[in-house]
Write a protein that holds these residues in place. Structure first.
Motif, PDB file in Angstrom:
ATOM      1  N   ALA A  25      10.103 -31.363  11.568  1.00 29.11           N
ATOM      2  CA  ALA A  25      11.527 -31.486  11.954  1.00 29.11           C
ATOM      3  C   ALA A  25      11.782 -30.066  11.069  1.00 29.11           C
ATOM      4  CB  ALA A  25      12.142 -32.551  11.581  1.00 29.11           C
ATOM      5  N   ALA A  26      11.226 -30.190   9.747  1.00 31.70           N
ATOM      6  CA  ALA A  26      11.971 -29.118   8.918  1.00 31.70           C
ATOM      7  C   ALA A  26      11.347 -27.810   9.535  1.00 31.70           C
ATOM      8  CB  ALA A  26      11.291 -29.071   7.541  1.00 31.70           C
ATOM      9  N   VAL A  27      10.080 -27.706   9.897  1.00 30.62           N
ATOM     10  CA  VAL A  27       9.481 -26.641  10.493  1.00 30.62           C
ATOM     11  C   VAL A  27      10.276 -26.247  11.826  1.00 30.62           C
ATOM     12  CG1 VAL A  27       7.464 -25.751  11.830  1.00 30.62           C
ATOM     13  CG2 VAL A  27       7.229 -26.978   9.736  1.00 30.62           C
ATOM     14  N   GLY A  28      10.656 -27.035  12.637  1.00 30.95           N
ATOM     15  CA  GLY A  28      11.307 -26.771  13.918  1.00 30.95           C
ATOM     16  C   GLY A  28      12.566 -26.176  13.285  1.00 30.95           C
ATOM     17  N   THR A  29      13.311 -26.756  12.398  1.00 28.87           N
ATOM     18  CA  THR A  29      14.781 -26.247  11.923  1.00 28.87           C
ATOM     19  C   THR A  29      14.572 -24.886  11.416  1.00 28.87           C
ATOM     20  OG1 THR A  29      15.286 -28.383  11.267  1.00 28.87           O
ATOM     21  CG2 THR A  29      16.630 -26.574  10.175  1.00 28.87           C
ATOM     22  N   ALA A  30      13.419 -24.365  10.706  1.00 26.78           N
ATOM     23  CA  ALA A  30      13.238 -23.022  10.303  1.00 26.78           C
ATOM     24  C   ALA A  30      12.963 -21.960  11.486  1.00 26.78           C
ATOM     25  CB  ALA A  30      11.967 -22.948   9.083  1.00 26.78           C
ATOM     26  N   GLU A  31      12.394 -22.636  12.466  1.00 25.98           N
ATOM     27  CA  GLU A  31      12.230 -21.772  13.589  1.00 25.98           C
ATOM     28  C   GLU A  31      13.372 -21.331  14.227  1.00 25.98           C
ATOM     29  OE1 GLU A  31       7.651 -23.126  15.070  1.00 25.98           O
ATOM     30  OE2 GLU A  31       9.361 -24.152  15.938  1.00 25.98           O
ATOM     31  N   VAL A  32      14.515 -22.184  14.395  1.00 26.09           N
ATOM     32  CA  VAL A  32      15.674 -21.873  15.233  1.00 26.09           C
ATOM     33  C   VAL A  32      16.673 -21.313  14.089  1.00 26.09           C
ATOM     34  CG1 VAL A  32      15.277 -23.556  16.687  1.00 26.09           C
ATOM     35  CG2 VAL A  32      16.507 -24.144  14.823  1.00 26.09           C
TER      36      VAL A  32
END
Length: 151
Positions: A32-39
């Motif tokens: 989820a943290a990686v996904g947040t960083a991606e967007v």
């Protein structure tokens, strides 16, 4: 997709199948943290392995700090949970440098850049962080740079 992100996803699925709740929840949080960083930013993009590693490092640091805070507040059960989550994340991080290795790398970075005084702390830190490449916490690196610059 980055290979580290693929590994996180595959390991999360394996933990889910094995009914390992701690690993599953920790890896979900990390993804989820990686996904947040991606967007974050103007457009969605795929993170490189180094960027995913930076996100995991931040998350592991959050777990260490939370565990310390919970332990100081007398909430040992919550502190143990945070520590266990941090240990799961540590599997994906590069091994940390020993004090001797850190001293050697910082000395090399300072010598190659010719950094000598207090006014050069910023550029010296940048060179030292590049040499260390995420294998030691920033606080440890900063303390060593200050020590070697005589501050």
């Amino acid at each position: 997709m980055s290979t580290l992100k693929d590994r996180l996803t595959a390991d999360m699925r394996a933990a889910l199948k094995a009914r390992d709740e701690l690993t599953t929840s920790t890896l979900r949080m990390a993804l989820a943290a990686v996904g947040t960083a991606e967007v974050a930013g103007k457009a969605k993009r795929e993170l490189t392995d180094d960027e995913v590693l930076a996100v995991l490092t931040r998350e592991a640091k959050k777990r260490r700090e939370a565990a310390t805070a919970f332990a100081d507040a007398g909430r040992t059960e919550q502190a143990a949970k945070e520590t266990a989550e941090g240990e799961v994340l540590e599997r994906y991080l590069p091994s940390q440098l020993s004090d001797a290795e850190l001293t050697e790398l910082v000395a090399g970075a300072l010598a190659s850049g010719g950094f000598t005084g207090k006014a050069q702390m910023g550029p010296a830190m940048k060179a030292a962080q590049a040499a260390v490449a995420g294998r030691a916490e920033g606080g440890r690196v900063a303390a060593e740079v200050r020590r070697q610059l005589g501050l």
